[in-house]
Design a protein around this motif. Sequence first.
Motif, PDB file in Angstrom:
ATOM      1  N   PRO A 101      22.625 -46.674  -6.896  1.00 30.49           N
ATOM      2  CA  PRO A 101      21.776 -46.863  -8.081  1.00 30.49           C
ATOM      3  C   PRO A 101      21.025 -48.198  -8.082  1.00 30.49           C
ATOM      4  O   PRO A 101      19.817 -48.237  -8.366  1.00 30.49           O
ATOM      5  CB  PRO A 101      22.781 -46.777  -9.243  1.00 30.49           C
ATOM      6  N   PRO A 126      25.305 -39.550   2.381  1.00 36.93           N
ATOM      7  CA  PRO A 126      24.414 -38.830   1.447  1.00 36.93           C
ATOM      8  C   PRO A 126      23.290 -38.093   2.174  1.00 36.93           C
ATOM      9  O   PRO A 126      22.848 -38.511   3.227  1.00 36.93           O
ATOM     10  CB  PRO A 126      23.857 -39.956   0.576  1.00 36.93           C
ATOM     11  N   SER A 130      24.913 -33.957  -0.343  1.00 40.12           N
ATOM     12  CA  SER A 130      24.598 -34.235  -1.749  1.00 40.12           C
ATOM     13  C   SER A 130      23.790 -33.088  -2.348  1.00 40.12           C
ATOM     14  O   SER A 130      24.048 -32.645  -3.470  1.00 40.12           O
ATOM     15  CB  SER A 130      23.784 -35.527  -1.860  1.00 40.12           C
ATOM     16  N   ARG A 133      26.004 -30.229  -3.073  1.00 37.86           N
ATOM     17  CA  ARG A 133      26.795 -30.460  -4.292  1.00 37.86           C
ATOM     18  C   ARG A 133      25.946 -30.174  -5.524  1.00 37.86           C
ATOM     19  O   ARG A 133      26.384 -29.522  -6.484  1.00 37.86           O
ATOM     20  CB  ARG A 133      27.324 -31.905  -4.308  1.00 37.86           C
ATOM     21  N   LEU A 134      24.686 -30.644  -5.494  1.00 37.19           N
ATOM     22  CA  LEU A 134      23.795 -30.476  -6.641  1.00 37.19           C
ATOM     23  C   LEU A 134      23.450 -29.008  -6.888  1.00 37.19           C
ATOM     24  O   LEU A 134      23.586 -28.499  -8.016  1.00 37.19           O
ATOM     25  CB  LEU A 134      22.514 -31.287  -6.406  1.00 37.19           C
ATOM     26  N   PHE A 308      17.156 -35.485  -3.866  1.00 35.01           N
ATOM     27  CA  PHE A 308      17.136 -34.670  -5.085  1.00 35.01           C
ATOM     28  C   PHE A 308      15.722 -34.461  -5.632  1.00 35.01           C
ATOM     29  O   PHE A 308      15.471 -33.521  -6.379  1.00 35.01           O
ATOM     30  CB  PHE A 308      17.984 -35.319  -6.183  1.00 35.01           C
TER      31      PHE A 308
ATOM     32  N   ALA B 313      16.559 -31.750  -8.267  1.00 36.77           N
ATOM     33  CA  ALA B 313      17.004 -32.445  -9.483  1.00 36.77           C
ATOM     34  C   ALA B 313      16.613 -31.691 -10.752  1.00 36.77           C
ATOM     35  O   ALA B 313      17.284 -31.811 -11.780  1.00 36.77           O
ATOM     36  CB  ALA B 313      16.445 -33.866  -9.516  1.00 36.77           C
ATOM     37  N   LYS B 318      22.194 -32.881 -15.483  1.00 34.95           N
ATOM     38  CA  LYS B 318      22.312 -34.339 -15.374  1.00 34.95           C
ATOM     39  C   LYS B 318      20.936 -34.985 -15.209  1.00 34.95           C
ATOM     40  O   LYS B 318      20.029 -34.386 -14.632  1.00 34.95           O
ATOM     41  CB  LYS B 318      23.188 -34.704 -14.180  1.00 34.95           C
ATOM     42  N   LEU B 323      22.684 -38.223 -11.538  1.00 34.78           N
ATOM     43  CA  LEU B 323      22.834 -37.563 -10.241  1.00 34.78           C
ATOM     44  C   LEU B 323      23.011 -38.591  -9.126  1.00 34.78           C
ATOM     45  O   LEU B 323      23.873 -38.440  -8.261  1.00 34.78           O
ATOM     46  CB  LEU B 323      21.613 -36.687  -9.940  1.00 34.78           C
ATOM     47  N   ARG B 324      22.186 -39.652  -9.160  1.00 37.69           N
ATOM     48  CA  ARG B 324      22.300 -40.669  -8.103  1.00 37.69           C
ATOM     49  C   ARG B 324      23.653 -41.362  -8.155  1.00 37.69           C
ATOM     50  O   ARG B 324      24.238 -41.688  -7.130  1.00 37.69           O
ATOM     51  CB  ARG B 324      21.166 -41.701  -8.235  1.00 37.69           C
ATOM     52  N   ALA B 325      24.153 -41.578  -9.367  1.00 38.62           N
ATOM     53  CA  ALA B 325      25.419 -42.306  -9.502  1.00 38.62           C
ATOM     54  C   ALA B 325      26.630 -41.424  -9.210  1.00 38.62           C
ATOM     55  O   ALA B 325      27.668 -41.913  -8.768  1.00 38.62           O
ATOM     56  CB  ALA B 325      25.532 -42.891 -10.911  1.00 38.62           C
ATOM     57  N   ILE B 327      26.748 -37.835  -7.618  1.00 39.02           N
ATOM     58  CA  ILE B 327      26.946 -36.889  -6.510  1.00 39.02           C
ATOM     59  C   ILE B 327      26.095 -37.141  -5.285  1.00 39.02           C
ATOM     60  O   ILE B 327      26.188 -36.419  -4.313  1.00 39.02           O
ATOM     61  CB  ILE B 327      26.773 -35.413  -6.955  1.00 39.02           C
ATOM     62  N   LEU B 328      25.232 -38.197  -5.324  1.00 38.14           N
ATOM     63  CA  LEU B 328      24.439 -38.477  -4.119  1.00 38.14           C
ATOM     64  C   LEU B 328      25.356 -39.029  -3.034  1.00 38.14           C
ATOM     65  O   LEU B 328      25.315 -38.595  -1.907  1.00 38.14           O
ATOM     66  CB  LEU B 328      23.315 -39.486  -4.425  1.00 38.14           C
TER      67      LEU B 328
END
Lengths: 328, 328
Positions: A101, A126, A130, A133-134, A308, B313, B318, B323-325, B327-328
Amino acid sequence: MEKIRIGIVGYGNIGRGVEKAICRNDDMELKAVFTRRDPSSVKIATEDAVVKSFDEMLSMKDEIDVMMLCGGSATDLPVMGPQVVENFNIIDSFDTHAKIPAYFENVDKSAKSGGNIGIISVGWDPGMFSLNRLYAESILVQGSTYTFWGKGVSQGHSDAIRRIEGVKNAIQYTVPIEEAVDRVRTGSEPQLTTREKHLRDCYVVAEEGADKEAIEQAIKTMPNYFDEYDTTVTFITEEELKANHSKMPHGGFVIRTGETGTDGNKHVIEYSLKLDSNPEFTASVLVAYARAAYRLSRTGECGARTVFDIAPALLSQKTPEELRASIL
Amino acid sequence: MEKIRIGIVGYGNIGRGVEKAICRNDDMELKAVFTRRDPSSVKIATEDAVVKSFDEMLSMKDEIDVMMLCGGSATDLPVMGPQVVENFNIIDSFDTHAKIPAYFENVDKSAKSGGNIGIISVGWDPGMFSLNRLYAESILVQGSTYTFWGKGVSQGHSDAIRRIEGVKNAIQYTVPIEEAVDRVRTGSEPQLTTREKHLRDCYVVAEEGADKEAIEQAIKTMPNYFDEYDTTVTFITEEELKANHSKMPHGGFVIRTGETGTDGNKHVIEYSLKLDSNPEFTASVLVAYARAAYRLSRTGECGARTVFDIAPALLSQKTPEELRASIL
C-alpha cells in the motif's frame, strides 16, 4: 508493425528472464539494459540493444516505451520505482506484501506528476495468484481461500541457512503438504496451522569439519524461518548441489471453496502453477503487463496500477475482435 | 449504503440462481423479476421484489440499475439483449461461442444508442474459462491450451437423447478422460482426438416395452452428439433418475503448458472448477459482473463488453485500497 520498446533495469535472474521473454513476443524489442555495474563488464544476449549505466536512463527517454524494473523489493525498488516512473512507464515485481500500500502511493504520486503508468507487484504472487484470489472471492462470496506454495526454492530461506556457521552452501525447498491440499479440495474449509500446510526441505553443504548436528539444530529451531515447520535437513556435497539443485522451480495452488444458494451446494475453484523456472515465468508475466502499460499510456492514462486494475484484454497481442472470435 | 438494484429477466434455473446469489451480496437488492408467463403464476423467494410481465420493463426504468438476462442463447438472448440494453445496463450468459462476435456487435450498437453497458457471455465457459485461456496464453506465448469439461450434465445432449423414440427421460454426463488430462499436465503438448478427451455417460429411462438395444444404438451413433465419442448407456427407472441424477453438477479444466527462455524450461498453468450446481455458480459470476456494469455505467461508459474488458477490481465489494492491503 511498430514495436513496443523495452528497457531493463537490473540484469539479474529476472532481468535476463525479461530479455528472453521479449524474444518470444513479436511486438516487442529490447532497446537497453541499465546496470549498476560497469556497463562494459555486462554482456547481454540481444545484439541490437545497448548496456548503459543507471545514471544514463534519461538520455534514452524518447527511445523507450516501458522500463522493466528488475531490482529487489527490499532496497532497490522502494527508491527506484518512484524515481524512474517520473520519466518512464514502469513494470515491477515488488513483492513485500505488507509494504505494497505505501509503495503504491509513492509510485502513484510520481507517476501522475510525470504523466506515466506504473504497474507494480506483477508476477505470480503477487500477481496471478492475487488475481485468482480476487476472482474467486468475488464469485464465492461466502467461503475460504487457501494459498499453498511450492514445491519450490525459497531464496530467503536458502540465504538464512547460508548465514549459519559451518554452512558453505544451501538450498531450501518449500513443499505444500498434499494431505492439507486434499482436505481443502473437499470443501470442508479446515483451519490449518502453518505446520500443517507446508514443510521445509533443506539441502546443505557443510564446511569441512563443521558440526553437522549443530547445523541441523540451528536450522530447525530458527525463529520465523523454520521453527513453526516440520523441516528435513540433508547434507550433500557441493557437486551434488550443483548437479541436482541448480534450477529454480516453483509453483503452488490458490484454492477457494464456498457455498451458493440455499441447498448447501459447494464449489471448488482451483488455480495452480508448476514452473520449471520461477524467474523466467515471472519475467513472462512482467512482459505481458508491459503491453498493457504501453497501451494505457497511449490512451493518456497515468498513475499507479496493480494487476487488479488491468482489463485482461490489454495483455494480449490479439485484438479484442480476435479474442472474442477465438477464445471467448 | 446505497444498494445496486437488480432486475431478473426470465425465471428459470439461472434466474433463480441469480436471486439466491443476490442474497449473498450485501450491496445488492432484487427489485423485480420479469417473466413471459402470467406474473401471478410465478412465485419468487424475495419478499420485497415484484413479478411483472416482460412488457412492463420500461415502467421500472428508474428503479433498476442492472438487468440480468437469464434467457436461452438460441432464441431468447439474440432478440432480448439488443432490445433491453437500449434502456438498461445488462448482463447475460450468451454461450453460443460461434455467434458471439455478431451478438456483441448488436448489443454494442444498442448499448451505445441507449447510453448503457452490456456485459455479454458471462459465466464460466464462456467466462472464467475464457479469462484463464487469455491470461495463460498472454504469459506463455508459445504453448498449447486445452479445455476439458465435466464431469457434468450437458443439457443439449440430454435433450438429444430424450428426442429418441422409446425414451421417456434421460440425462447425459460429459466426463473428461483422466489419462488425457494427465498427459496434458506433463507439458508434452499432445494432439488429442475428440474421443481421447471426453467420454459420454448416459442414464436413460425407457418407455414400457421400448426396444432398449435400438435406443442404445441410436444414441451411440447419433451424428455430432455421440458418434465421435466413447459412450456408455445405462437404463434406469424414473425413480432412480430422480433420486440420483437430479442435481446439476459441472466443472472442468483449462490447462496451458508452454516453454520460456532458451533452456527448455516448461510451465503448467491450470485452472479448474468443481461445481455442485452449474446454474448457481453461473449466477454467482453474473452477479459479480453486475457490480462491474453498475460501476462502469456510473462513470459514464457505455457499449458492449465481455469479461476480457473488465478490470478485475470492478468485481469486488472491497475498495481498491482494501484489495491491495488484503489479497494482493
